[in-house]
Write an enzyme that holds these catalytic residues in place. Structure first.
Site, PDB file in Angstrom:
ATOM      1  N   SER A   1       0.774  -1.312   0.047  1.00  0.00           N
ATOM      2  CA  SER A   1      -0.157   0.060   0.046  1.00  0.00           C
ATOM      3  C   SER A   1       0.908   1.088   0.194  1.00  0.00           C
ATOM      4  CB  SER A   1      -0.816   0.023   1.204  1.00  0.00           C
ATOM      5  OG  SER A   1      -1.608   1.380   1.540  1.00  0.00           O
TER       6      SER A   1
ATOM      7  N   TYR B   1      -2.138  -0.957  10.939  1.00  0.00           N
ATOM      8  CA  TYR B   1      -2.241  -1.308   9.615  1.00  0.00           C
ATOM      9  C   TYR B   1      -0.985  -1.011   8.693  1.00  0.00           C
ATOM     10  CZ  TYR B   1      -3.688  -1.651   4.512  1.00  0.00           C
ATOM     11  OH  TYR B   1      -3.601  -1.882   3.275  1.00  0.00           O
TER      12      TYR B   1
ATOM     13  N   LYS C   1       1.865  -3.588   6.651  1.00  0.00           N
ATOM     14  CA  LYS C   1       2.331  -3.678   5.359  1.00  0.00           C
ATOM     15  C   LYS C   1       3.798  -3.346   5.093  1.00  0.00           C
ATOM     16  CE  LYS C   1      -1.464  -4.475   3.485  1.00  0.00           C
ATOM     17  NZ  LYS C   1      -1.809  -5.588   2.887  1.00  0.00           N
TER      18      LYS C   1
ATOM     19  N   ARG D   1      -9.618  14.832   9.495  1.00  0.00           N
ATOM     20  CA  ARG D   1      -9.444  13.459  10.076  1.00  0.00           C
ATOM     21  C   ARG D   1      -7.949  13.147  10.438  1.00  0.00           C
ATOM     22  NH1 ARG D   1     -11.056   8.280   6.355  1.00  0.00           N
ATOM     23  NH2 ARG D   1      -9.360   9.062   5.335  1.00  0.00           N
TER      24      ARG D   1
HETATM   25  P1  NAD Z   1     -11.032  -7.009   0.970  1.00  0.00           P
HETATM   26  O1  NAD Z   1     -11.492  -7.213   2.609  1.00  0.00           O
HETATM   27  O2  NAD Z   1     -12.305  -6.583   0.018  1.00  0.00           O
HETATM   28  O3  NAD Z   1     -10.277  -8.403   0.587  1.00  0.00           O
HETATM   29  C1  NAD Z   1      -9.640  -9.154   1.502  1.00  0.00           C
HETATM   30  C2  NAD Z   1      -9.832 -10.491   1.438  1.00  0.00           C
HETATM   31  O4  NAD Z   1      -9.039 -11.547   2.521  1.00  0.00           O
HETATM   32  C3  NAD Z   1     -11.174 -10.789   1.900  1.00  0.00           C
HETATM   33  O5  NAD Z   1     -12.187 -11.622   1.137  1.00  0.00           O
HETATM   34  C4  NAD Z   1     -11.287 -11.405   3.280  1.00  0.00           C
HETATM   35  O6  NAD Z   1     -12.353 -12.093   3.584  1.00  0.00           O
HETATM   36  C5  NAD Z   1      -9.907 -12.178   3.204  1.00  0.00           C
HETATM   37  N1  NAD Z   1      -9.333 -12.315   4.377  1.00  0.00           N
HETATM   38  C6  NAD Z   1      -8.812 -11.555   5.384  1.00  0.00           C
HETATM   39  N2  NAD Z   1      -8.005 -12.343   6.185  1.00  0.00           N
HETATM   40  C7  NAD Z   1      -8.048 -13.594   5.843  1.00  0.00           C
HETATM   41  C8  NAD Z   1      -7.295 -14.469   6.489  1.00  0.00           C
HETATM   42  N3  NAD Z   1      -6.516 -14.443   7.690  1.00  0.00           N
HETATM   43  N4  NAD Z   1      -7.347 -15.638   5.813  1.00  0.00           N
HETATM   44  C9  NAD Z   1      -8.005 -15.851   4.687  1.00  0.00           C
HETATM   45  N5  NAD Z   1      -8.484 -14.685   4.100  1.00  0.00           N
HETATM   46  C10 NAD Z   1      -8.490 -13.531   4.706  1.00  0.00           C
HETATM   47  O7  NAD Z   1     -10.090  -6.076   0.627  1.00  0.00           O
HETATM   48  P2  NAD Z   1      -9.177  -5.648  -0.716  1.00  0.00           P
HETATM   49  O8  NAD Z   1      -9.679  -3.852  -0.890  1.00  0.00           O
HETATM   50  O9  NAD Z   1      -9.481  -6.431  -1.893  1.00  0.00           O
HETATM   51  O10 NAD Z   1      -7.690  -5.562  -0.386  1.00  0.00           O
HETATM   52  C11 NAD Z   1      -7.048  -6.748  -0.615  1.00  0.00           C
HETATM   53  C12 NAD Z   1      -5.698  -6.322  -0.154  1.00  0.00           C
HETATM   54  O11 NAD Z   1      -5.130  -5.226  -0.710  1.00  0.00           O
HETATM   55  C13 NAD Z   1      -5.389  -6.233   1.445  1.00  0.00           C
HETATM   56  O12 NAD Z   1      -4.368  -6.801   1.759  1.00  0.00           O
HETATM   57  C14 NAD Z   1      -5.343  -4.680   1.435  1.00  0.00           C
HETATM   58  O13 NAD Z   1      -4.488  -4.470   2.630  1.00  0.00           O
HETATM   59  C15 NAD Z   1      -4.550  -4.282   0.269  1.00  0.00           C
HETATM   60  N6  NAD Z   1      -4.768  -2.848   0.056  1.00  0.00           N
HETATM   61  C16 NAD Z   1      -6.131  -2.472  -0.234  1.00  0.00           C
HETATM   62  C17 NAD Z   1      -6.355  -1.130  -0.587  1.00  0.00           C
HETATM   63  C18 NAD Z   1      -7.630  -0.637  -0.466  1.00  0.00           C
HETATM   64  O14 NAD Z   1      -7.774   0.473  -0.832  1.00  0.00           O
HETATM   65  N7  NAD Z   1      -8.715  -1.271  -0.913  1.00  0.00           N
HETATM   66  C19 NAD Z   1      -5.438  -0.211  -0.707  1.00  0.00           C
HETATM   67  C20 NAD Z   1      -3.856  -0.857  -0.679  1.00  0.00           C
HETATM   68  C21 NAD Z   1      -3.528  -2.052  -0.186  1.00  0.00           C
HETATM   69  C1  WQD Z   2      -9.720   9.835   0.807  1.00  0.00           C
HETATM   70  C2  WQD Z   2      -9.721  11.130   0.821  1.00  0.00           C
HETATM   71  C3  WQD Z   2      -9.891  11.786   3.309  1.00  0.00           C
HETATM   72  C4  WQD Z   2     -13.895   9.410   3.698  1.00  0.00           C
HETATM   73  C5  WQD Z   2      -6.858   4.794   2.811  1.00  0.00           C
HETATM   74  C6  WQD Z   2      -5.827   4.143   3.693  1.00  0.00           C
HETATM   75  C7  WQD Z   2      -4.755   3.816   2.945  1.00  0.00           C
HETATM   76  C8  WQD Z   2      -5.135   3.005   1.574  1.00  0.00           C
HETATM   77  C9  WQD Z   2      -6.429   3.330   0.970  1.00  0.00           C
HETATM   78  C10 WQD Z   2      -5.131   0.511   2.148  1.00  0.00           C
HETATM   79  C11 WQD Z   2      -9.109  11.910   2.214  1.00  0.00           C
HETATM   80  C12 WQD Z   2     -11.502  12.137   2.705  1.00  0.00           C
HETATM   81  C13 WQD Z   2     -12.732   9.933   3.155  1.00  0.00           C
HETATM   82  C14 WQD Z   2     -15.016  10.311   4.243  1.00  0.00           C
HETATM   83  C15 WQD Z   2     -13.715  12.326   3.502  1.00  0.00           C
HETATM   84  N1  WQD Z   2      -5.896   1.793   2.044  1.00  0.00           N
HETATM   85  N2  WQD Z   2     -12.628  11.629   2.880  1.00  0.00           N
HETATM   86  N3  WQD Z   2     -14.740  11.887   4.046  1.00  0.00           N
HETATM   87  O1  WQD Z   2      -7.306   7.807   3.675  1.00  0.00           O
HETATM   88  O2  WQD Z   2      -6.508   8.000   1.229  1.00  0.00           O
HETATM   89  O3  WQD Z   2      -6.306   5.782   2.129  1.00  0.00           O
HETATM   90  O4  WQD Z   2      -7.412   3.913   1.867  1.00  0.00           O
HETATM   91  O5  WQD Z   2      -4.023   0.271   2.151  1.00  0.00           O
HETATM   92  O6  WQD Z   2      -3.662   3.070   3.410  1.00  0.00           O
HETATM   93  O7  WQD Z   2      -5.206   5.111   4.553  1.00  0.00           O
HETATM   94  O8  WQD Z   2      -8.608   7.169   1.527  1.00  0.00           O
HETATM   95  O9  WQD Z   2     -10.815   6.739   0.893  1.00  0.00           O
HETATM   96  O10 WQD Z   2     -10.278   7.058   3.405  1.00  0.00           O
HETATM   97  O11 WQD Z   2      -9.804   8.980   2.156  1.00  0.00           O
HETATM   98  O12 WQD Z   2     -13.619  13.420   3.494  1.00  0.00           O
HETATM   99  O13 WQD Z   2     -15.828  10.048   4.871  1.00  0.00           O
HETATM  100  O14 WQD Z   2     -11.218  11.399   1.223  1.00  0.00           O
HETATM  101  O15 WQD Z   2      -9.983  12.931   4.154  1.00  0.00           O
HETATM  102  O16 WQD Z   2      -8.743  13.091   1.769  1.00  0.00           O
HETATM  103  P1  WQD Z   2      -7.109   7.263   2.122  1.00  0.00           P
HETATM  104  P2  WQD Z   2      -9.885   7.428   2.065  1.00  0.00           P
END
Ligand code: NAD
Ligand code: WQD
Length: 340
Positions: free
Chosen positions: A129, A152, A156, A295
């Site tokens: 991430s 979190y 990562k 936030r």
């Molecule tokens: P998601 O929650 O939709 O998908 C994650 C999946 O993993 C889910 O289906 C959950 O049931 C499964 N899971 C969780 N813990 C588990 C375990 N211990 N064993 C087996 N399955 C498990 O999330 P996503 O948005 O698809 O994210 C996928 C990956 O990408 C995550 O590792 C997340 O940290 C990373 N990521 C997501 C974002 C984002 O904004 N969505 C951004 C950066 C990184």
């Molecule tokens: C986006 C923008 C908020 C909600 C997060 C994690 C990051 C990654 C992606 C996993 C910001 C604003 C949000 C709301 C708002 N995840 N906002 N009202 O914070 O960039 O990233 O998700 O790895 O690690 O930190 O994403 O979608 O929460 O926010 O005004 O109700 O929207 O302040 O500017 P963020 P977000």
């Protein structure tokens, strides 16, 4: 040969599975095995994947922390490579239950790596991430120092460091640590998309639930940042572009010797109010919002330097913010309660 996808019924995993199943260039021809404990997803996703692709995958309900379950999977299938999505991902929740985050994300990954090593499977694509860049100034590039401000983010960062060490210890590993920026959007069919449990933490799911009437109004976290309109700017990336980034990473894993961190972002930033205004225009629904204080932990502006992915993987994003919002709206309006 099979590809193991951990967390494959989740948001990004399910879109990646669809793109893998629809590959036409014959470059990846493995069967797909999904392992997921369904803690944040539903088996309905599997039906939808089949509806879109006309293909089926093998689904195993198990936890990646369960070594004997993984052992069975690696014994019963000839796994060639793993895409590792499984994990917990809510920043706020990670401050409340840090141990669950370290257990799922760090211990879970170590267990997976041990079983992979035992079975001589040394190709991995990992969901990292942009959060690992801490408060570096954008554009963020892979050479920058990394840090974390919440459990979190720590998980990562810890997993990235573990992966670098593993690759250093044994030259046979090829690992892509993909650093995602802000994934949004949904498959163009409207059949799969993001379906968060409870009140969404992220902007787009919140806005789309306001648009379908599940939530009353959006809170905009601060309008006094040094940005175009005072609201936070982020690098939103279409989940399909992100999914295709995984396909490219997998296809180029042989060329990635050791462990490589690679940004997956567009290189462009969009503000909260630009998102809200675009969403209203595209959906035809007005999005009531109220500006509230910033936030804690938020940065003003976060966007990627996306050049490395272009060079190494020949990958570039294709979809615009308009596409991302139109596809989010199609998914949310067709499925107002997600998969429920
Ligand atoms: P998601 O929650 O939709 O998908 C994650 C999946 O993993 C889910 O289906 C959950 O049931 C499964 N899971 C969780 N813990 C588990 C375990 N211990 N064993 C087996 N399955 C498990 O999330 P996503 O948005 O698809 O994210 C996928 C990956 O990408 C995550 O590792 C997340 O940290 C990373 N990521 C997501 C974002 C984002 O904004 N969505 C951004 C950066 C990184
Ligand atoms: C986006 C923008 C908020 C909600 C997060 C994690 C990051 C990654 C992606 C996993 C910001 C604003 C949000 C709301 C708002 N995840 N906002 N009202 O914070 O960039 O990233 O998700 O790895 O690690 O930190 O994403 O979608 O929460 O926010 O005004 O109700 O929207 O302040 O500017 P963020 P977000």
């Amino acid at each position: 040969m099979s590809l193991l996808i951990t967390g494959g019924t989740g948001y990004i995993g399910s879109h990646t599975v669809v793109e893998l199943l629809q590959l036409t260039d014959g470059n990846i021809e493995q069967d797909i095995v999904i392992v997921d404990n369904l803690s944040n997803s539903s088996t309905k996703v599997l039906e939808r994947i089949t509806q879109i692709t006309d293909k089926t995958v093998t689904f195993i309900e198990a936890d990646i922390r369960d070594e004997s379950a993984l052992e069975r999977i690696f014994t019963q299938h000839t796994i060639e490579a793993v895409i590792h999505f499984a994990g917990l991902k809510a920043v706020g929740e990670s401050n409340e239950i840090p141990l669950a985050y370290y257990d799922n994300n760090v211990s879970g990954t170590v267990t997976l790596l041990q079983v992979m090593k035992k079975h001589q499977v040394k190709k991995l694509v990992f969901s990292s991430s942009a959060t690992v860049y801490g408060d570096n100034e954008s554009p963020l590039h892979e050479g920058m120092t990394t840090s974390a401000t919440n459990p979190y983010g720590q998980t990562k960062l810890m997993v990235e460091n573990i992966l670098f060490d593993v690759a250093k210890s044994d030259a046979d590993w090829s690992i892509a640590c993909l650093r995602y920026f802000n994934p949004i959007g949904a498959h163009q069919s409207g059949l799969i998309g993001e379906s968060p449990n409870g009140i969404p933490n992220n902007l787009l799911p919140y806005v789309s639930q306001v648009a379908v009437g599940r939530l009353k109004e959006l809170q905009v976290f601060g309008d006094d940042y040094n940005t175009i309109d005072g609201t936070g700017v982020r690098d939103y990336i279409h989940v399909i572009d992100l999914a295709l980034g995984h396909v490219k990473a997998l296809q180029n894993l042989e060329a990635i010797k050791g462990c490589k961190a690679i940004n997956l972002g567009t290189g462009n930033g969009t503000s909260v109010l630009e998102i809200v205004n675009n969403f209203s225009e595209i959906s035809g629904v007005s999005i009531p919002y109220k500006v509230v204080p910033r936030r804690a932990g938020d940065l003003a502006t976060v966007y990627a330097d996306a050049s490395l992915a272009n060079e190494l993987l020949a990958w570039k994003t294709q979809y615009s913010i308009t596409d991302m919002i139109a596809d989010t709206w199609r998914w949310q309006s067709k499925n107002p309660n997600g998969y429920n």
